[in-house]
Scaffold this motif. Structure first.
Motif, PDB file in Angstrom:
ATOM      1  N   PRO A   1       0.312   2.133  -0.863  1.00 46.43           N
ATOM      2  CA  PRO A   1       0.578   2.953   0.326  1.00 46.43           C
ATOM      3  C   PRO A   1       2.088   2.958   0.617  1.00 46.43           C
ATOM      4  O   PRO A   1       2.783   2.018   0.242  1.00 46.43           O
ATOM      5  CB  PRO A   1      -0.199   2.249   1.441  1.00 46.43           C
ATOM      6  N   PHE A   2       2.562   4.020   1.258  1.00 42.29           N
ATOM      7  CA  PHE A   2       3.985   4.055   1.623  1.00 42.29           C
ATOM      8  C   PHE A   2       4.203   3.013   2.711  1.00 42.29           C
ATOM      9  O   PHE A   2       3.614   3.117   3.800  1.00 42.29           O
ATOM     10  CB  PHE A   2       4.375   5.449   2.106  1.00 42.29           C
TER      11      PHE A   2
ATOM     12  N   MET B   1       5.218   3.872   6.361  1.00 43.66           N
ATOM     13  CA  MET B   1       4.417   4.847   7.106  1.00 43.66           C
ATOM     14  C   MET B   1       3.171   4.207   7.698  1.00 43.66           C
ATOM     15  O   MET B   1       2.663   3.206   7.176  1.00 43.66           O
ATOM     16  CB  MET B   1       3.955   5.964   6.160  1.00 43.66           C
TER      17      MET B   1
ATOM     18  N   ILE C   1      -0.940   4.234   8.789  1.00 41.51           N
ATOM     19  CA  ILE C   1      -2.151   4.599   8.048  1.00 41.51           C
ATOM     20  C   ILE C   1      -2.347   6.112   8.100  1.00 41.51           C
ATOM     21  O   ILE C   1      -2.559   6.769   7.084  1.00 41.51           O
ATOM     22  CB  ILE C   1      -3.373   3.849   8.647  1.00 41.51           C
TER      23      ILE C   1
ATOM     24  N   ASP D   1      -0.111   8.508   8.699  1.00 36.30           N
ATOM     25  CA  ASP D   1       0.910   9.256   7.960  1.00 36.30           C
ATOM     26  C   ASP D   1       0.736   9.122   6.448  1.00 36.30           C
ATOM     27  O   ASP D   1       1.072  10.038   5.689  1.00 36.30           O
ATOM     28  CB  ASP D   1       2.308   8.786   8.365  1.00 36.30           C
ATOM     29  N   ASN D   2       0.220   7.978   6.001  1.00 38.30           N
ATOM     30  CA  ASN D   2      -0.048   7.813   4.583  1.00 38.30           C
ATOM     31  C   ASN D   2      -1.028   8.868   4.076  1.00 38.30           C
ATOM     32  O   ASN D   2      -0.824   9.469   3.029  1.00 38.30           O
ATOM     33  CB  ASN D   2      -0.620   6.413   4.298  1.00 38.30           C
TER      34      ASN D   2
ATOM     35  N   ALA E   1       0.542  12.252   4.134  1.00 37.32           N
ATOM     36  CA  ALA E   1       1.732  12.429   3.294  1.00 37.32           C
ATOM     37  C   ALA E   1       1.522  13.402   2.138  1.00 37.32           C
ATOM     38  O   ALA E   1       2.386  14.221   1.825  1.00 37.32           O
ATOM     39  CB  ALA E   1       2.167  11.064   2.744  1.00 37.32           C
TER      40      ALA E   1
ATOM     41  N   SER F   1       0.867  -0.071  10.390  1.00 39.53           N
ATOM     42  CA  SER F   1       1.504   0.172   9.090  1.00 39.53           C
ATOM     43  C   SER F   1       0.457   0.237   7.969  1.00 39.53           C
ATOM     44  O   SER F   1      -0.559  -0.473   8.004  1.00 39.53           O
ATOM     45  CB  SER F   1       2.490  -0.962   8.790  1.00 39.53           C
ATOM     46  N   GLY F   2       0.726   1.070   6.986  1.00 41.26           N
ATOM     47  CA  GLY F   2      -0.179   1.233   5.844  1.00 41.26           C
ATOM     48  C   GLY F   2      -0.341  -0.037   5.032  1.00 41.26           C
ATOM     49  O   GLY F   2      -1.307  -0.182   4.279  1.00 41.26           O
TER      50      GLY F   2
ATOM     51  N   GLN G   1      -6.212  -1.102   1.479  1.00 39.20           N
ATOM     52  CA  GLN G   1      -5.053  -0.320   1.020  1.00 39.20           C
ATOM     53  C   GLN G   1      -5.446   0.605  -0.131  1.00 39.20           C
ATOM     54  O   GLN G   1      -5.020   1.754  -0.195  1.00 39.20           O
ATOM     55  CB  GLN G   1      -3.922  -1.243   0.563  1.00 39.20           C
TER      56      GLN G   1
ATOM     57  N   CYS H   1      -5.299   4.624  -0.295  1.00 39.87           N
ATOM     58  CA  CYS H   1      -4.699   5.449  -1.357  1.00 39.87           C
ATOM     59  C   CYS H   1      -5.690   6.496  -1.858  1.00 39.87           C
ATOM     60  O   CYS H   1      -5.311   7.619  -2.199  1.00 39.87           O
ATOM     61  CB  CYS H   1      -4.244   4.569  -2.521  1.00 39.87           C
TER      62      CYS H   1
ATOM     63  N   ARG I   1      -5.679   9.180   0.678  1.00 34.43           N
ATOM     64  CA  ARG I   1      -4.470   9.990   0.520  1.00 34.43           C
ATOM     65  C   ARG I   1      -4.650  11.008  -0.609  1.00 34.43           C
ATOM     66  O   ARG I   1      -4.240  12.162  -0.502  1.00 34.43           O
ATOM     67  CB  ARG I   1      -3.283   9.069   0.212  1.00 34.43           C
TER      68      ARG I   1
END
Lengths: 253, 227
Positions: A96-97, A100, A102, A104-105, A108, A146-147, A155, A159, A162
């Protein structure tokens, strides 16, 4: 079952060394195909060729055809970024970025692909993607955390969310569970089982038991060649080729 | 044959193969002794045969344990999976054959207390064919020889024919002299037991074909000429 991807005479090189030799393979739609084989046999290279990721490394080369719904993804004028939108990929280590949240990941991928949904639409896509990745219930109250604040298994599902957010048709997974514990692995495997209703999935795995558990079809690769492709149950009980038998029974030299 | 990368696993598979052979050898001896006890009217041998059945049962349990352990801990695939599941099924057939040795011995004891009905001619022949089938089915298992296994399956008809022949002959004895019915029925049971042994050997043969070739030939109307 229709064919989603048709691979014909696919070859790939890293500089002067050839990593793939004339791979011919058909990947059925809405089914899980597992790629197995010893380290260095070309499985990762193979799936990276399926969404034009191989060529991003300097000095590499690809020849042959990969047809997505009949259209060659290596054809002239084909935009690799657009192909990667239709054929998503999940990697070995959850990535994950880190800067960023969760939310925004998941969002993205859309931004990177130039998709600009309205605020409401974006929320709906993020929620739906997290639900499909079986993560929503665990993170719905902490979407702005946070991601990387969640566990490794979470995580990895982030992904996957995402990847799903950009509505791909094919999902490639390169050893998605190798960094996860057995419980997190079980969750990803259950998720793969659900996702196959909607997506065509190709998974590279070092674990033969995992391939046996999650896939409908299995391809065995060795030294850059496809040795055998078949229905998973058949391949793991009575394979056609001696090399396959030796590999799945642990008799490899 | 290529050897396993994991030597301990390889040794366990060799051990399993060896135990099946031990059990097969024991069961074969049990049947031979039971038939000999019948033909020679040897009560002591019949009783000794019955007394030895627990050894067959103990091997059955031990082999089952080993198979389960291999399945759970090694998660076998391909030919190993076919080998272990075949072994698991073969022991059941061998254990049943062992039980038939007990039944034949019991009939031998009963028949030994009465005057002989007639000399035994077809029963020893039938026993010989059934035992040959059993021996060959186990040879085929060890050598993973589908051809030999198919040959075993084909021999089954011969035993069935002999069984029918014995039935007709004993029927004529019973019609002629109702006092012979008890004895004739006991001999008829023995004939049926031997016929069942050939069926068990056929089962083993069919499983060996699956083990060697990965194709099932069970419950077909005719035995295929080759696999």
């Amino acid at each position: 079952m229709a064919n989603k991807l048709e691979v014909a005479n696919l070859k790939a090189w890293f500089g002067g060394s050839q990593a793939l030799h004339d791979i011919n393979l058909v990947l059925p739609e809405r089914a899980v195909t597992a790629i197995i084989g010893p380290s260095g046999c070309g499985k990762s290279t193979f799936i990276r060729c399926l969404n034009r990721m191989h060529e991003v490394v300097a000095g590499t080369r690809v020849a042959g055809q990969v047809l997505l719904d009949g259209q060659d993804i290596y054809g002239p004028g084909v935009d690799p970024v657009q192909i990667r939108g239709r054929i998503g990929m999940v990697f070995q280590r959850p990535n994950p970025f880190p800067t960023m949240s969760i939310f925004d990941n998941v969002a993205a991928g859309l931004k990177l692909n130039g998709i600009r949904p309205s605020r409401d639409e974006l929320h709906a896509i993020v929620e739906q993607s997290l639900r499909q990745a079986a993560l929503w219930d665990e993170v719905k109250n902490s979407l702005h955390a946070s991601g990387v604040s969640i566990s490794g298994g979470q995580q990895q599902r982030l992904c996957i969310a995402r990847t799903l957010a950009v509505a791909p048709e094919v999902v490639l997974m390169d050893e998605p569970c190798s960094a996860l514990d057995p419980i997190a692995t079980t969750k990803i495997e259950a998720l793969i089982h659900e996702l196959r209703e909607r997506y065509t999935i190709v998974i590279v795995t070092h674990s033969m038991q995992q391939a046996a558990r999650v896939s409908d079809f299995t391809a065995f690769m060795y030294l850059g060649r496809l040795v055998e492709f078949g229905v998973t149950q058949k391949l793991f009980t009575a394979p056609e080729k001696k090399e396959t038998e030796d590999y799945i029974t642990g008799r490899f030299g | 044959m290529t050897v396993h990368t994991d030597r301990q696993y390889e040794e366990e598979l060799v051990d399993l193969r060896q135990r099946i052979l031990t059990m097969g050898g024991l069961v074969e001896k049990q049947i031979a002794n039971a038939v000999q006890a019948l033909v020679t009217r040897d009560r002591t041998l019949a009783e000794a045969t019955i007394g030895k059945d627990h050894e067959v049962n103990a091997l059955d349990v031990a082999i089952d344990d080993l198979c389960l352990r291999l399945l759970a801990l090694r998660q076998p695939a391909g030919r190993d999976l076919r080998f272990i599941t075949t072994a698991l099924k073969i022991t059941t057939d061998l254990e049943r054959i062992g039980d038939r040795a007990v039944s034949i011995s019991e009939r031998a004891i009963e028949l030994g207390t009465e005057p002989p009905l007639k000399p035994y001619i077809d029963i020893p022949r039938m026993a010989e064919i059934s035992l040959t089938m059993l021996r060959q089915s186990l040879d085929a298992f060890v050598r993973e020889d589908a051809e030999l296994a198919l040959a075993v399956c084909r021999s089954d008809d011969e035993v069935d024919t002999l069984n029918g022949q014995i039935f007709r002959e004993l029927l004529s004895y019973m019609i002629e002299d109702p006092k012979a019915i008890t004895r004739a029925m006991r001999v008829l049971f023995v004939s049926k037991y031997l016929e069942r042994i050939a069926d068990h050997a056929t089962n083993i043969g069919e499983m060996v074909v699956f083990m060697a070739k990965g194709k099932s030939i069970r419950h077909l109307d005719t035995i295929p000429p080759e696999v």
